[in-house]
Design an enzyme around this catalytic site. Structure first.
Site, PDB file in Angstrom:
ATOM      1  N   GLU A   1       0.856  -1.192   0.000  1.00 53.44           N
ATOM      2  CA  GLU A   1       0.000   0.000   0.000  1.00 53.44           C
ATOM      3  C   GLU A   1       0.887   1.235   0.000  1.00 53.44           C
ATOM      4  OE1 GLU A   1      -3.554   2.121   2.608  1.00 53.44           O
ATOM      5  OE2 GLU A   1      -2.336   0.508   3.462  1.00 53.44           O
TER       6      GLU A   1
ATOM      7  N   CYS B   1       4.402   9.556  -1.887  1.00 52.78           N
ATOM      8  CA  CYS B   1       5.033   9.604  -3.209  1.00 52.78           C
ATOM      9  C   CYS B   1       5.230  11.074  -3.551  1.00 52.78           C
ATOM     10  CB  CYS B   1       4.168   8.916  -4.254  1.00 52.78           C
ATOM     11  SG  CYS B   1       4.928   8.832  -5.889  1.00 52.78           S
TER      12      CYS B   1
ATOM     13  N   GLY C   1       9.066  11.117 -12.223  1.00 53.96           N
ATOM     14  CA  GLY C   1       7.891  10.450 -11.671  1.00 53.96           C
ATOM     15  C   GLY C   1       7.707   9.035 -12.177  1.00 53.96           C
TER      16      GLY C   1
END
Length: 520
Positions: free
Chosen positions: A228, A232, A244
């Site tokens: 999970e 970020c 990214g």
């Protein structure tokens, strides 16, 4: 884990007018629920998932209840590959210019080479043996640029966890600084607690000097094969460099290879859904509910998204895989087609067009048979089948719609249009002195004189449909420029009706024409 455990971030729906949804000007990032301030080059939005199941979690600060479940950041963009050393290139060009003309050897280029090979009977076979250069897209350029930076040591993607090693502790503190700055509404104590939790793993983006530039932190559920995503984010100064996607790919590879994770789950708000879609996340949850319900917190204001980690997919080497696939596909296409061969151009001869000099078309090309165009036959072109209709000429003869008969038929139709009493406004181009703004309003003027010149060239009207389209265009221009009450408008309606009746009476289907000939 107990089901009654409270998360540091209280679950609540997003309020667009809430004060904590406003952007923090000092951090350069957007808070939860509001669009991130990024330019057109940004490719993705990164999200923070703050709702976690933590059986041994310490009580969170009171202001944590005001924190949203997902915070959004723009952290991706397209970076052009470096162009090399400019002074060295200029010096090399100057040395080449100083050479004697007889000593210079110029590369004819790939187009000329392919053209020469096409003229050689053995050319196609030789071309198939040559290496195929697959086209490079924006994604490949960006990924290759980042891969070169990794190979040179400019950046590094490190697997970080709280194992007591000094280097990992330093990097965890660097991640804490990044997350605290980019997620200003998150309590620092909560961020630190999750980062130092031994059940969490992080993929850290580290610069050459050891500074942490960004990262992804996720909670590991080894028995469920589930991870999970908690945080970020990328530093504000690095959000336009395309980190990214590369960061997420490394996180997937680390979670799969080191932690045995097969599924990534995360909650994302509306602004982050687009980014996660680009990273392979979907709203369809394929993981059985009993493997994640009760392990991660539900959230009313976010979208639960899932990414399935393929066991054999090279997440950090996708560019090489794409290139091999493209090269193989291109080589197979070249075995079946010669469309990659560049033929020499043709010189079209032109002839003057009749009519006043102010007409838009000054001349017309001389017709060239399609079979004489280089490369047409090699591409598999064959003459089209005959039309499914026949023509009735003025002498009542029923003929096939061959090019010669079609030209004769269009000449007769044009003569009938010119002789029509209502065609007087169309027999010559519109005089600009009479209609000052006509050529400003009508972008493609057509008249019967222009149609006659095109027909006389024998190169413009390849079919009867093209001829009829020009006549209809002429009438439509007249009806567009003139009011419905004017005689010009009425003439346009009558001329178009005249042509439609003429075509209905003289163009018949092939089967009906054969029956007519047999009956006569």
């Amino acid at each position: 884990m107990e089901a009654t455990e409270q998360s540091p971030a209280k679950r609540r729906k997003l309020d667009p007018n809430s004060a904590d949804l406003q952007q923090d000007p000092a951090s350069g990032a957007a808070a939860a629920g509001c669009p991130a301030a990024a330019g057109p080059a940004s490719e993705a939005q990164l999200a923070h998932n703050s709702s976690h199941s933590d059986a041994a979690a310490a009580p969170a600060p009171a202001d944590a209840a005001q924190q949203q479940h997902t915070d959004v950041l723009h952290a991706d963009g397209v970076v052009q590959a470096p162009q090399g050393d400019a002074p060295a290139q200029q010096q090399q060009q100057q040395q080449q210019q100083q050479q004697q003309p007889g000593q210079q050897q110029q590369d004819p280029g790939p187009a000329v080479k392919e053209e020469q090979a096409a003229g050689n009977p053995a050319g196609p076979q030789q071309q198939q043996q040559q290496p195929v250069s697959a086209p490079v897209g924006a994604y490949t350029q960006r990924e290759e640029h980042l891969m070169r930076q990794e190979a040179s040591g400019e950046i590094e993607f490190a697997y970080v966890l709280n194992d007591g090693q000094p280097i990992n502790m330093i990097r965890l503190m660097g991640l804490k600084v990044i997350f605290s700055k980019q997620l200003p509404n998150m309590p620092r104590e909560y961020i630190c607690r999750l980062l130092l939790d031994r059940r969490h793993r992080s993929c850290a983006l580290v610069g050459r000097n050891g500074a942490v530039l960004g990262g992804i932190t996720y909670r590991v559920f080894p028995q469920q094969g589930l991870g999970e995503i908690a945080f970020c984010a990328v530093a504000a100064s690095q959000q336009v460099r395309g980190f990214g996607t590369r960061l997420m790919n490394h996180a997937k590879a680390m979670a799969r290879d080191r932690d045995g994770i097969r599924y990534f789950l995360t909650y994302a708000d509306n602004n982050a859904v687009g980014y996660f879609k680009k990273q392979g996340f979907t709203r369809e949850i394929t993981l059985p509910r009993d493997r994640w319900v009760g392990f991660i917190k539900d959230y009313d204001g976010g979208t639960l998204m899932e990414a399935v980690l393929h066991p054999k997919l090279p997440y950090t080497g996708l560019v090489d895989m794409f290139r091999v696939q493209k090269e193989y596909l291109d080589s197979q296409i070249r075995q079946l087609s010669n469309s990659h061969v560049v033929q020499a151009g043709i010189q079209r001869q032109r002839q003057p067009m009749p009519g006043p000099p102010h007409m838009r078309v000054a001349d017309l090309p001389v017709p060239i048979p399609p079979a004489d165009v280089p490369g047409v036959k090699e591409a598999g072109w064959t003459p089209s089948a005959k039309p499914g209709y026949k023509l009735i000429l003025r002498d009542n003869s029923v003929v096939e719609a061959t090019p010669a008969n079609l030209h004769t038929y269009m000449e007769e139709l044009l003569a009938a249009l010119v002789a029509c009493d209502d065609s007087w406004p169309f027999r010559a181009p519109v005089d600009p002195a009479e209609a000052l703004d006509y050529y400003d309003i009508i972008a493609d003027p057509v008249d019967l004189l222009l149609i006659g010149g095109r027909l006389a060239s024998k190169a413009y009207y390849a079919s009867l449909e093209m001829f009829a389209a020009d006549v209809r265009k002429m009438c439509d221009n007249c009806k567009y420029y003139n009011a419905a009450s004017t005689p010009y408008y009425q003439c346009a309606v009558k001329v178009q009706s005249f042509m439609d009746n003429y075509l209905d009476a003289t163009v018949t289907e092939a089967a009906a024409a054969e029956q007519q000939q047999q009956g006569s």
